[in-house]
Design a protein around this motif. Structure first.
Motif, mmCIF file in Angstrom:
data_model
loop_
_atom_site.group_PDB
_atom_site.id
_atom_site.type_symbol
_atom_site.label_atom_id
_atom_site.label_comp_id
_atom_site.label_asym_id
_atom_site.label_seq_id
_atom_site.Cartn_x
_atom_site.Cartn_y
_atom_site.Cartn_z
ATOM 1 N N UNK B 121 0.901 -1.283 0.059
ATOM 2 C CA UNK B 121 0.009 0.192 -0.194
ATOM 3 C C UNK B 121 0.801 1.175 -0.092
ATOM 4 N N UNK B 122 1.995 1.175 0.698
ATOM 5 C CA UNK B 122 2.958 2.325 0.831
ATOM 6 C C UNK B 122 3.375 2.548 -0.548
ATOM 7 N N UNK B 182 1.059 -0.676 15.162
ATOM 8 C CA UNK B 182 0.574 0.790 15.040
ATOM 9 C C UNK B 182 1.457 1.689 14.390
ATOM 10 N N UNK B 183 2.983 1.215 14.997
ATOM 11 C CA UNK B 183 3.958 2.166 14.409
ATOM 12 C C UNK B 183 3.776 2.604 13.013
ATOM 13 N N UNK B 184 3.628 1.451 12.157
ATOM 14 C CA UNK B 184 3.690 1.429 10.853
ATOM 15 C C UNK B 184 2.740 2.781 10.323
ATOM 16 N N UNK B 185 1.865 2.973 10.907
ATOM 17 C CA UNK B 185 0.754 4.204 10.362
ATOM 18 C C UNK B 185 1.041 5.521 11.370
ATOM 19 N N UNK B 186 1.931 5.501 12.101
ATOM 20 C CA UNK B 186 2.078 6.826 12.918
ATOM 21 C C UNK B 186 2.681 7.986 11.986
ATOM 22 N N UNK B 203 -1.726 7.790 5.497
ATOM 23 C CA UNK B 203 -1.504 6.696 6.236
ATOM 24 C C UNK B 203 -2.644 6.131 6.959
ATOM 25 N N UNK B 204 -3.638 7.172 7.134
ATOM 26 C CA UNK B 204 -5.028 6.808 7.630
ATOM 27 C C UNK B 204 -5.823 5.737 6.880
ATOM 28 N N UNK B 205 -5.777 6.305 5.585
ATOM 29 C CA UNK B 205 -6.482 5.398 4.441
ATOM 30 C C UNK B 205 -5.741 4.089 4.376
ATOM 31 N N UNK B 206 -4.371 4.108 4.449
ATOM 32 C CA UNK B 206 -3.671 3.016 4.214
ATOM 33 C C UNK B 206 -3.997 1.964 5.432
ATOM 34 N N UNK B 207 -4.188 2.807 6.586
ATOM 35 C CA UNK B 207 -4.250 1.759 7.707
ATOM 36 C C UNK B 207 -5.644 1.049 7.460
ATOM 37 N N UNK B 208 -6.507 1.686 7.229
ATOM 38 C CA UNK B 208 -7.964 1.012 6.921
ATOM 39 C C UNK B 208 -7.836 -0.123 5.776
ATOM 40 N N UNK B 209 -7.033 0.132 4.860
ATOM 41 C CA UNK B 209 -7.092 -0.964 3.911
ATOM 42 C C UNK B 209 -6.070 -1.951 4.447
#
Ligand SMILES: [Fe+2]
Ligand SMILES: [Fe+2]
Lengths: 324, 263
Positions: B121-122, B182-186, B203-209
Motif C-alpha cells: 500500500x505504501x 501501530x507504528x507503521x501508521x504513525x 497513512x490513515x487510509x492505508x491503515x484501514x485498507x
C-alpha cells in the motif's frame, strides 16, 4: 535396489549390457526410461546425490558470512549465490529422482551421516576473505569438474551440469573479484586474503578426489562415460588455470614445490596430504559435526512447517472434492 | 556564577525531512531483509530456502536503493554503505517490528505478512508521487512486494489452517507482533514536511485498507485478530528495542573494523 517394470532383471543380461555399452561408445545419451546396468544406476545415484548434498551443505560456510558482508552489494551477491546453490541442490535432487530414489530418502542419508558430500565444506570460513576464496577456488574447481560432467552419458545429469555451470562461472568471477579487491586493498585486507588462500588451497586440490591410482571406481566410470577425465587430469587443469590468477594479484601459494614445467607446460605442485583428506572424509574434519548438526536442526525445526503444509493441502483437496 | 542550565529541547528540529523520510523507508527494508537473510541455509524446506533468500534479496536491494537516494538527498558525501554500516542504533529509523529477532518460521512469516500488507500500500501510493527517483524505486518494489505478500499470505493460511501446532505458533506470533503494528501508521512532522514536497501518503487510509487485508487473511487462516492493547513504537525517532544493537553489531563488524577500506 527395487525392481522396476521397465528394467530388466537385476542380474544384468550380458546382451543388454553389450547393447548399452555400444550406445555409450557411440556417444549416445542415456535417458531415465532407457535400460541401464544396475551398477551404472547405483554409481550415478551416488555421484549425483553427493553432488546435490554438496550444494546444500555448501550453503552453510558461505551463509555464515551473509550477515557480516561488508557492503550492501557484497551482501546481495552472497545471498544470491547461496540461493543459486540451493537451486542447484534442488535441481540435482530432481535429476537423481529420475534414477528411482526420491529426495526424502536422499536427504535422510545426508542427515544420518551415510551419504557423503564434498570434503571442502568441512573447513571453516574464518574471515570475509574466505568468501572470496571459496568463490574463486571452490566454484572454480567445481567448474573444471562440471564442464567435463556436462558431457557425461546420463542425459539428466549432463543437462543439469550445463545449466549449473553458467551460474558457477558467475560465482567464480565474483569470488575472484573479492580476492582481487582485497589483494590490492589495505595491508590488513591483503594479509586476510593471503591467509585465506593459504588455508583453502590444499583442500581445493583435494576436491578432485584421490589420485587415480587410489580411486578404485575410476576405470569403470570412465568406460561408461560417467566420468570423462581422471581426477589427476582435472586437478592439473585447475592448478594451471589458477596459478596465473593468483600471480596477477600478487598472492602466493603455500607450496614451496610449486613451479612451472616447460616440457609439459604444467604447474607442478607438491605432495597432497592425503591423510588429511581421508580423515575429513571419515568425519574428522574441523566442521563435519557442525555441518550435519546444522542440517539436522533445520530439518527438525522445519518438521512442523512441512506437516502444516501437507495438512493444509489435504484439507484443501477435501474441500475442492466436496465442492465438485 | 550561575549553574549551567539543564533544560534542553523537547524535540529535535528535523533539518532535512526528505532525507529523514528516505531513511525510514530504507531502514525498514534493510533491517527486515537482514533478518530474513539469517534464514539462508536453515529453511524448513529447500524450496522455502530459495523463496526466503529471494525475499531477503529484494528487501536489501530496495533498502540499498533507498539509502543511496537518501545519501544523495543529504548531500554530505554518504553513500548507501556509509549509511548502512556507519550509523549507530539511535540513527536507524526503521519501525521496531522489523528489527525483532527472526524467531521461529511462524514469527518470521507472520511479521513478513504484516509488513508486506503495509508495504504494497505504501509503494502503491509512492509510485505516483512527484519525486521521480522515489516513484521509480516504488514502482519496481511494488511488483516485488506483491509477490512477497502472496507468498506470506499463503503461509498464513497453511500455518493457521494446517495443524494444531502450526495454528498455535502462528497465533502466538501474531499476538506478540500485534503491539508493534501501530507504528507503521504513525505520522509526524516528517510526513507533513514531505507532503509539501509532493510525497503524499495517506497513512490513515492505508491503515484501514491494511486492516481489511489483514483481517481477511487472518480470518481465512482461522486465526484470531488480537485485541487492541499496549503499543510499542519509537523506531522512527531512533528509539529501538534491545535487539537492534546486536543485529547492527554483527552486520557492521567487518566494515567498521576496516574504516576507509573498499570491498
Ligand atoms: Fe553450485
Ligand atoms: Fe557456486
Amino acid at each position: 535396489m527395487e525392481q522396476k517394470p521397465s528394467k530388466a532383471a537385476a542380474t544384468d543380461d550380458p546382451a543388454l549390457v553389450a547393447a548399452f555399452e555400444a550406445r555409450i561408445a557411440a556417444g549416445e545419451s542415456i535417458e531415465p526410461k532407457d535400460w541401464m546396468p544396475d551398477r551404472y544406476r547405483r554409481q550415478l545415484t551416488r555421484m549425483m546425490s553427493q553432488h546435490a548434498h554438496s550444494e546444500i551443505v555448501g550453503m552453510l560456510p558461505e551463509g555464515n558470512w551473509i550477515t557480516r558482508a561488508p557492503s550492501l552489494r557484497r551482501k546481495m551477491c552472497l545471498i544470491a549465490k547461496v540461493q543459486d546453490e540451493a537451486g542447484h541442490g534442488l535441481y540435482i535432487y530432481c535429476g537423481t529422482e529420475t534414477l528411482g530414489t526420491d529426495r526424502q530418502t536422499l536427504v535422510e542419508q545426508l542427515l544420518d551421516g551415510t551419504a557423503k558430500y564434498s570434503s571442502i565444506f568441512n573447513y571453516p570460513t574464518l574471515t570475509w576473505a574466505d568468501i572470496g576464496c571459496i568463490g574463486w577456488l571452490v566454484d572454480g574447481a567445481a567448474i573444471v569438474n562440471q564442464t567435463v560432467l556436462a558431457k557425461a552419458s546420463y542425459g539428466p545429469y549432463a543437462r543439469a551440469m550445463i545449466r549449473i555451470c553458467k551460474e558457477e562461472n558467475f560465482h567464480k568471477r565474483q569470488g575472484y573479484e573479492i580476492v582481487a579487491t582485497l589483494a590490492t586493498g589495505t595491508p590488513a585486507q591483503k594479509a586476510m586474503v593471503q591467509d585465506a588462500l593459504n588455508r583453502w588451497w590444499w583442500p581445493s586440490l583435494m576436491m578432485f578426489g584421490p589420485s587415480d591410482k587410489d580411486s578404485p571406481n575410476s576405470a569403470e566410470l570412465l568406460k561408461w562415460r560417467v566420468k570423462r577425465k581422471t581426477n589427476d587430469e582435472l586437478r592439473q587443469r585447475f592448478v594451471n588455470l589458477t596459478v596465473p590468477q593468483a600471480q596477477a594479484v600478487g598472492l602466493t601459494f603455500p607450496d614451496p614445490d610449486l613451479k612451472y614445467d616447460e616440457a609439459s607446460e604444467d604447474w607442478k605442485f607438491g605432495a597432497i596430504d592425503w591423510d588429511e583428506f581421508f580423515e575429513v572424509i571419515k568425519g574428522n574434519g574441523p566442521c563435519n559435526q557442525d555441518r550435519i548438526a546444522a542440517r539436522r536442526k533445520a530439518h527438525d525445526e522445519g518438521q512442523w512447517v512441512r506437516e502444516a503444509s501437507a495438512a493444509y493441502a489435504e484439507k484443501n483437496a477435501a474441500r475442492s472434492t466436496e465442492a465438485a | 556564577m550561575t549553574a549551567p542550565s539543564v533544560a534542553g529541547k523537547r524535540e529535535e528540529i528535523i533539518a532535512n525531512p526528505l532525507f529523514e523520510y528516505l531513511l525510514r523507508l530504507g531502514d525498514d527494508r534493510l533491517v527486515l531483509g537482514h533478518r530474513m537473510s539469517e534464514w539462508c541455509g536453515h529453511g524448513p524446506i529447500l524450496e522455502e530456502d530459495i523463496a526466503m533468500a529471494n525475499i531477503a534479496l529484494d528487501l536489501v536491494g530496495q533498502g540499498s536503493a533507498l539509502l543511496k537516494l537518501a545519501g544523495e538527498t543529504e548531500g554530505a558525501g554518504r553513500d548507501e554503505d556509509a549509511l548502512a554500516y556507519f550509523r549507530s542504533e539511535p540513527e536507524f529509523r526503521n519501525a521496531q517490528m522489523l528489527e525483532l529477532p527472526k524467531g521461529d518460521f511462524a514469527f518470521t512469516m507472520v511479521r513478513q505478512f504484516l509488513f508486506d500488507a503495509f508495504s504494497v500500500l505504501q509503494w502503491d501510493a509512492l509510485a505516483t508521487c512527484t519525486f521521480a527517483p522515489l516513484a521509480g524505486i516504488a514502482a519496481k518494489a511494488l511488483k516485488e512486494d506483491r509477490y512477497h505478500l502472496r507468498h506470506s499470505s499463503d503461509w498464513m493460511l497453511r500455518m493457521g489452517d494446517g495443524t494444531e501446532e502450526s495454528h498455535a505458533r502462528a497465533q502466538k506470533a501474531l499476538n506478540h507482533l500485534w503491539r508493534f503494528t501501530g507504528e507503521l501508521f504513525e505520522s509526524d512532522a516528517v510526513d507533513a514536511a514531505v507532503h509539501a514536497q509532493g510525497i503524499v501518503v495517506d497513512l490513515a487510509a492505508i491503515q484501514s485498507r491494511w486492516q481489511q487485508t489483514v483481517f481477511d487473511v487472518v480470518g481465512r487462516a482461522t486465526l484470531a485478530v488480537p485485541p487492541a492493547g499496549a503499543t510499542s513504537s519509537g523506531g522512527r525517532r531512533g528509539r529501538h528495542t534491545e535487539s537492534l544493537g546486536h543485529m547492527l553489531a554483527e552486520m557492521q563488524i567487518v566494515a567498521r573494523s576496516h574504516p576507509g577500506a573498499k570491498w
